[in-house]
Design a protein around this motif. Structure first.
Motif: not given
Lengths: 278, 374
Positions: A178-185
């Motif tokens: 989720e963290g990566a997704k949140d950063l735009g990945a």
């Protein structure tokens, strides 16, 4: 006064003489044949049973035996391709099982682990019939002549890779995703940048596992090999049909050393990844 | 607090159902630009679900979320100008600090030189300059949190979400981080939204707080108003501790009011009007620190600004908790009701003054009690 012997706690089984003897007996029973085989591979004699002194002659002979070398090359080639494909399938199915919910998931899970428990002989016969029915041509050039064996090896290897991958995935923190997704990945970037690095130890361990499984396999290979393709374990077996020569011992020793070595690396990587997962 | 801008984030009738269970029930909530807003509530109240819907990890069953006037309901989390600091920090363990902070810029294809400047800037903002090449497992929990902060702030989001940001830190560090987060928010001027179950955290950090209970907004206020003018028993009890007396509204004038309760010898008098139901059931709430306690005198104690016989009670000390700066007394009133009273230990020996089984008398000012209608 004689100092009292420290009393063993209830669960300290290793301090009881009777149990030590038992464990020792089991180990002797398990490993004496292997040790004997390895020792006699260095025997300076044409025959395998009487010790005549140390020599490497059988190893030299082994490396000059063209048939054996071809078989060895075949085995390595099969193991190589089978490992690559098993890895891809294993990682995909492992991630699939962990990531998604879908109808009949339980059935798919069971079906995936079936090749692990099905007796090899059944699987070998089944494959033989299967390839026959397909009328798989057996006159391809090398390495395509090994295709049936490779396919068979993939079938029983990749479920093991799946198991290793899934074990590793249980320690994955979903917030990283989720963290990566949140950063735009994107989904693919998450897979590539976050999930695969986490899975690396399991991928290496799974690869070594698949490789050794393929290298060792006799039964399934025996049933699926086309007439003129022969693998290392099958070759050893055929040599035994004439007599037990020390050359067979040498070949077996090489196979044992190779598998033990690769398995040890796999275990080592796995235990290390369990520590780092915390 | 005067905020005259138009709302920056709007939750409009947001409902989230998991099967038959409503985790969030028709919440309408406005958050303004540059606020330090807090969603406060007990665990399982729906506050995290609200935040995750804003981040995009959950989709509302009904309702709309507007960000800067734009409906974001259909924008996936990786496309929203919102970043989040996760409860576990979610710092990527296999990347260095620099790579962690740079990740959000890299995946969106920023220029290399640009990334370097921005990452350096973000790291100095959270006081982690010089830690670029460290791996997360070589850092303390507090430092990992700073990495997570830098990683989110480097994206220059419109909103920063903080999920229980202090829960994993030890007590000393937590106090320090509270102040630092507030300072950081003032420095970067981004709207911060924090989720917490810790009322102290919410009171000390937020500019406004929404108290959430069972998926519904119980009250939205500034910390001071929330504490001094709770709207319900739930809020009064959840924020700080409180003594609640059930009774009837006896007098209800614009300038004063009084509640009669069987727990007290006299009415509870207050210097402000309450528009409540005449003779209906209400609750009067008084905070423990607003009650003055002393050894029972021969003559009856009279409250300073209330009519004779109002705002006074007598009782017996049943239990004492010495907290250093305060002493907490559990007093059994003559009616049998047990209340809590705290008293600051102004002098070094003050705490020895009152002891178990002492008869005490209590008074409070007319501005202290609050009437709760629910």
């Amino acid at each position: 006064m004689k100092s009292a012997k420290p009393i063993a706690a209830p669960l300290e089984y290793t301090r009881r003489t009777s149990l030590r003897v038992w464990v020792g007996g089991v180990l002797v029973f398990l490993y004496t044949p292997l040790l004997a085989l390895m020792i006699f591979s260095f025997n300076n004699s044409k025959y395998a049973v009487v010790w005549k002194g140390f020599s490497l002659q059988h190893y030299i002979k082994f490396f000059h035996d063209e048939d054996l070398m071809i078989a060895f090359g075949n085995s390595l080639t099969i193991a190589f391709f089978s490992t690559i494909v098993s890895l891809v399938l294993g990682v995909i199915s492992g991630v699939l099982m962990w990531r998604f919910r879908f109808p009949l998931k339980g059935v798919v899970e069971g079906a995936l682990s079936l090749p692990i428990v099905v007796p090899e002989i059944c699987m070998g016969v089944a494959m033989l019939i299967f390839f026959n029915k397909l009328e798989f041509a057996d006159d391809y050039y090398w390495p395509f002549s090994l295709m049936t064996i490779i396919l068979a090896h993939i079938t029983f290897s990749f479920p093991f890779v799946t198991v290793v991958i899934r074990a590793r995935l249980t320690s994955f923190n979903r917030e990283l995703e989720e963290g990566a997704k949140d950063l735009g990945a994107s989904e693919f970037q998450i897979f590539k940048d976050i999930l695969v690095p986490h899975l690396t130890p399991a991928i290496v361990a799974g690869a070594l596992l698949a490789f050794t499984l393929s290298l060792d396999d006799f039964v399934i290979t025996f049933f699926t090999a086309p007439p003129d393709a022969i693998t290392f374990p099958v070759k050893i077996y055929s040599m035994l049909r004439f007599s037990v020569t020390p050359e067979v011992n040498a070949a077996s020793t090489i196979l044992i050393v190779l598998t033990v070595f690769l398995t040890a690396i796999a275990l080592r990587i796995q235990s290390r990844n369990q520590i780092s997962a915390h | 607090m005067t905020i005259l801008q138009k709302p920056f984030i709007q939750f409009r009738n947001i409902t989230k159902k998991y099967g038959a269970i409503k985790a969030v029930d028709s919440v309408t909530l406005d958050i303004y630009e540059q606020e330090f807003f807090c969603l406060l509530g007990p665990s399982g109240c729906g506050k995290t679900t609200l935040m995750r819907m804003l981040a995009g990890f959950e989709v509302p069953t009904e309702g709309q979320i507007l960000l800067d006037g734009m409906d974001v309901s259909n924008i996936p989390p990786n496309k929203r100008p919102i970043n989040m600091v996760f409860q576990s920090y979610a710092v990527f363990p296999h990347m260095t600090v620099f790579d962690n902070v740079a990740y959000g810029l890299k995946v969106t294809g920023a220029a290399k030189a640009d990334i370097h400047t921005k990452v350096t800037e973000a790291l100095s903002l959270v006081q982690l300059s010089g830690f670029e090449d460290r791996k997360p497992d070589q850092m303390s929990g507090g430092q990992r949190q700073r990495v997570a902060l830098a990683r989110a702030l480097v994206k220059k989001p419109k909103v920063l979400l903080l999920d229980e940001p202090l829960s994993a830190l030890d007590a000393k560090l937590r106090d320090q981080m509270r102040l630092e987060l507030v300072k950081l928010q003032e420095q970067v001027g981004i709207t911060f939204i924090m989720v917490t179950h810790d009322q102290d955290e919410a009171l000390s950090m937020a500019s406004r707080i929404a108290v959430i209970n069972k998926g519904v907004v119980a009250q939205i206020s500034t910390p001071r108003d929330l504490y001094e003018q709770p709207s319900s028993r739930f809020v009064a009890d959840f924020i700080g501790s409180v003594n609640v007396f059930e009774g009837k509204l006896h007098i209800d004038e614009p300038s004063h009011a009084a509640v009669v309760t069987p727990d007290m010898p006299g009415p509870i008098y207050m210097d402000h009007g309450v528009t409540g139901p005449e003779d209906g059931q209400v609750w009067a709430a008084i905070r423990p620190e607003k009650i003055m306690i002393e050894k029972a005198a021969e003559t009856n104690t009279k409250a300073p600004d209330a009519p004779e016989g109002h705002n006074t009670a007598t009782g017996t000390i049943q239990a004492i908790a010495y907290l250093g700066d305060l002493s907490l007394y559990e007093v059994r009133l003559d009616s049998g009701k047990i209340i809590k009273v705290t008293r600051p230990n102004l002098g070094r020996w003050d705490a020895q003054d009152l002891t178990w089984d002492d008869k005490v008398s209590m008074t409070w000012e007319a501005c202290s009690p609050v009437v709760l209608l629910s």
